[in-house]
Design a protein around this motif. Structure first.
Motif, short mmCIF file in Angstrom:
data_model
loop_
_atom_site.label_atom_id
_atom_site.label_comp_id
_atom_site.label_asym_id
_atom_site.label_seq_id
_atom_site.Cartn_x
_atom_site.Cartn_y
_atom_site.Cartn_z
N LEU A 198 0.88 -1.17 0.00
CA LEU A 198 0.00 0.00 0.00
C LEU A 198 0.91 1.22 0.00
CD1 LEU A 198 -2.99 0.84 0.10
CD2 LEU A 198 -2.78 0.99 2.58
N ILE A 199 0.95 1.91 -1.13
CA ILE A 199 1.93 2.97 -1.37
C ILE A 199 1.25 4.32 -1.37
CG2 ILE A 199 3.72 3.79 -2.96
CD1 ILE A 199 3.57 0.99 -4.29
N GLY A 200 1.89 5.31 -0.77
CA GLY A 200 1.38 6.67 -0.78
C GLY A 200 2.16 7.54 0.17
N GLU A 201 2.12 8.83 -0.07
CA GLU A 201 2.82 9.76 0.81
C GLU A 201 2.03 10.00 2.09
OE1 GLU A 201 5.77 10.94 0.34
OE2 GLU A 201 6.12 10.27 -1.70
N SER A 202 2.60 10.72 3.03
CA SER A 202 1.94 11.04 4.29
C SER A 202 0.61 11.74 4.01
CB SER A 202 2.83 11.94 5.14
OG SER A 202 4.05 11.30 5.45
N GLY A 203 -0.42 11.32 4.72
CA GLY A 203 -1.72 11.94 4.58
C GLY A 203 -2.61 11.29 3.54
N SER A 204 -2.15 10.22 2.92
CA SER A 204 -2.95 9.59 1.86
C SER A 204 -4.00 8.62 2.39
CB SER A 204 -2.03 8.86 0.87
OG SER A 204 -1.27 7.87 1.53
N GLY A 205 -3.93 8.26 3.67
CA GLY A 205 -4.93 7.37 4.26
C GLY A 205 -4.44 5.97 4.55
N LYS A 206 -3.14 5.71 4.39
CA LYS A 206 -2.61 4.36 4.56
C LYS A 206 -2.81 3.83 5.98
CE LYS A 206 1.69 5.25 3.55
NZ LYS A 206 1.60 6.72 3.62
N THR A 207 -2.42 4.62 6.97
CA THR A 207 -2.51 4.15 8.35
C THR A 207 -3.96 4.05 8.80
OG1 THR A 207 -0.33 5.04 8.89
CG2 THR A 207 -1.82 4.64 10.74
N THR A 208 -4.81 4.93 8.33
CA THR A 208 -6.24 4.83 8.65
C THR A 208 -6.80 3.51 8.15
OG1 THR A 208 -6.58 7.23 8.60
CG2 THR A 208 -8.51 5.86 8.23
N LEU A 209 -6.43 3.12 6.94
CA LEU A 209 -6.88 1.83 6.41
C LEU A 209 -6.32 0.68 7.23
CD1 LEU A 209 -8.41 0.29 4.24
CD2 LEU A 209 -6.39 0.44 2.79
N ALA A 210 -5.05 0.79 7.65
CA ALA A 210 -4.46 -0.25 8.48
C ALA A 210 -5.22 -0.41 9.80
CB ALA A 210 -2.99 0.07 8.75
N ARG A 211 -5.63 0.68 10.40
CA ARG A 211 -6.39 0.63 11.65
C ARG A 211 -7.69 -0.14 11.46
NH1 ARG A 211 -5.79 3.91 15.88
NH2 ARG A 211 -8.03 4.39 15.94
N ALA A 212 -8.34 0.07 10.32
CA ALA A 212 -9.58 -0.64 10.05
C ALA A 212 -9.33 -2.14 9.85
CB ALA A 212 -10.27 -0.05 8.82
N GLY A 245 -9.95 -15.17 17.79
CA GLY A 245 -9.22 -15.84 16.73
C GLY A 245 -8.65 -14.87 15.72
N PHE A 246 -9.43 -13.84 15.41
CA PHE A 246 -8.96 -12.80 14.49
C PHE A 246 -7.77 -12.07 15.08
CE2 PHE A 246 -9.12 -8.16 13.92
CZ PHE A 246 -8.77 -8.07 12.58
N ARG A 247 -7.83 -11.73 16.36
CA ARG A 247 -6.73 -11.00 17.00
C ARG A 247 -5.42 -11.79 16.93
NH1 ARG A 247 -8.74 -6.08 16.94
NH2 ARG A 247 -10.58 -5.79 18.25
N GLY A 248 -5.52 -13.11 17.01
CA GLY A 248 -4.32 -13.91 16.91
C GLY A 248 -3.85 -14.10 15.48
N ALA A 249 -4.79 -14.18 14.55
CA ALA A 249 -4.45 -14.47 13.16
C ALA A 249 -3.91 -13.27 12.41
CB ALA A 249 -5.68 -15.02 12.43
N VAL A 250 -4.25 -12.07 12.84
CA VAL A 250 -3.82 -10.85 12.16
C VAL A 250 -3.05 -9.99 13.16
CG1 VAL A 250 -4.54 -8.79 10.92
CG2 VAL A 250 -5.81 -10.93 10.63
N GLN A 251 -1.76 -9.84 12.93
CA GLN A 251 -0.90 -9.16 13.88
C GLN A 251 -0.25 -7.92 13.25
OE1 GLN A 251 0.31 -10.03 17.32
NE2 GLN A 251 -1.77 -10.84 17.13
N PRO A 252 -0.13 -6.84 14.03
CA PRO A 252 0.54 -5.63 13.53
C PRO A 252 2.03 -5.63 13.82
CG PRO A 252 -0.45 -5.15 15.65
CD PRO A 252 -0.74 -6.61 15.36
N VAL A 253 2.80 -5.00 12.94
CA VAL A 253 4.20 -4.68 13.20
C VAL A 253 4.35 -3.20 12.90
CG1 VAL A 253 6.61 -5.04 12.54
CG2 VAL A 253 5.04 -6.99 12.64
#
Length: 332
Positions: free
Chosen positions: A38-52, A81-89
């Motif tokens: 997921l490519i984009g400069e600061s402010g493009s919405g990348k981290t917001t999408l990651a939070r979702a 189960g979801f919390r274990g299967a999908v992990q953030p770094v």
């Protein structure tokens, strides 16, 4: 013919916002084996999408899917189960690790939350995880401040792997590290992907990183995907002017060697990185293309009609003049 299983993590026409104001618009992607950028400069919405995608932000519309099921409809056990299967770094290991806890205790916390095991088994698993990410088992007794930046990031990855996830959400995982350490972390992620069959979403503004790790990529501008497809195709032959601008903003040896020579991305001495950031901060328009105010190929249609993400040349692109971009209308 056998139907393939659903991706462990996906977004389906997801719109996100704060206070009722949308900042990410209708994004669809699937995180599976092979890596998705997921490519984009600061402010493009990348981290917001990651939070979702991590279940930390509920969509205004659309769905976040875990193994094909709407995250909003999962029960307590399924959600665990979801919390274990999908992990953030996350980007900075010093912020991701509790400074009061030793590294081994941080990893043990994840193991205890998702697996029942005795003390001896837990200790052995911690040593195995640290070894797997290139650390010595004795690092389990250290606190985060006693580790280098690269070691902290390896410890964060070890903790994420502790619960045997199916997918990782990597938010700028190497941007806080120097170039040499970045290369080692990229080697580690590449190896772990193959050995563990991991799917991951890599959020970055670094095109070299996404080229190294991701088979497919999505380019995000002002909260909208403007181009998606095989990563190498997007980086070598971009079809959207914004993708082209991102690539042009990457410094090259030829540009750096002649400080007096203006280049395609901006002023003398190299690419105008400030201009590239401003592009991403442009507000999304109600009608028309949000990129039109900065686009060198903009025409009246761009102000009147919002381009849709459509198939073209083995990818999807949202641009009224994509064919001309592919044909070389923008100087390489």
């Amino acid at each position: 013919m056998t139907t393939p299983p659903p991706a462990p993590l996906a977004a389906e026409d997801v719109t996100l916002g704060y206070g009722g104001r949308a900042v990410v618009h209708g994004v669809t992607l699937a995180v599976d084996e092979g890596g998705v950028g997921l490519i984009g400069e600061s402010g493009s919405g990348k981290t917001t999408l990651a939070r979702a995608l991590l279940g930390l932000l509920r969509p205004l519309s659309g769905r976040v899917l875990y193994e094909g099921r709407d995250l909003a409809g999962l029960g307590r056990r399924e959600l665990a189960g979801f919390r274990g299967a999908v992990q953030p770094v996350f980007q900075d290991g010093s912020e991701a690790l509790d400074p009061r806890m030793r590294v081994g205790s941080s990893i043990a916390e994840a193991l205890t939350a998702h697996h029942r095991m005795g003390a001896a088994e837990r200790k052995a698993r911690i040593a195995e995880l640290l070894t797997d990410v290139g650390l010595d088992p004795e690092h389990a007794g250290r606190r985060p401040h006693q580790l280098s930046g690269g070691q902290r990031q390896r410890a964060v990855i070890a903790r994420a792997l502790a619960v045997r996830p199916r997918a990782l959400v990597l938010d700028e995982p190497t941007s806080a590290l120097d170039v040499t350490v970045q290369a080692r972390i990229l080697d580690l992620l590449s190896r772990l992907r193959e050995e563990h069959g991991l799917g991951y979403l890599l959020i970055t503004h670094n095109l070299a990183v996404v080229d190294r790790l991701c088979r497919t990529s999505h380019v995000l501008f002002a909260g909208r995907v403007v181009e998606s497809g095989p990563t190498r195709d997007l980086l070598t032959r971009p079809a959207h002017p914004y993708t082209h601008a991102l690539r042009a903003a990457v410094p090259t040896l030829a540009r750096a060697s002649d400080p007096g020579e203006p280049d395609e991305a901006g002023g003398p001495g190299g690419p105008d990185l400030g201009r590239a950031v401003r592009l991403a901060e442009a507000p999304a328009a109600d009608a028309g293309c949000a990129f039109r105010h900065r686009c060198p190929l903009a025409i009246p249609r761009c102000s009147q009609e919002t381009p849709i993400l459509d198939k073209m040349d083995g990818r999807r692109v949202a641009c009224h003049r994509a064919e001309e971009v592919l044909a070389g209308a923008l100087r390489q």
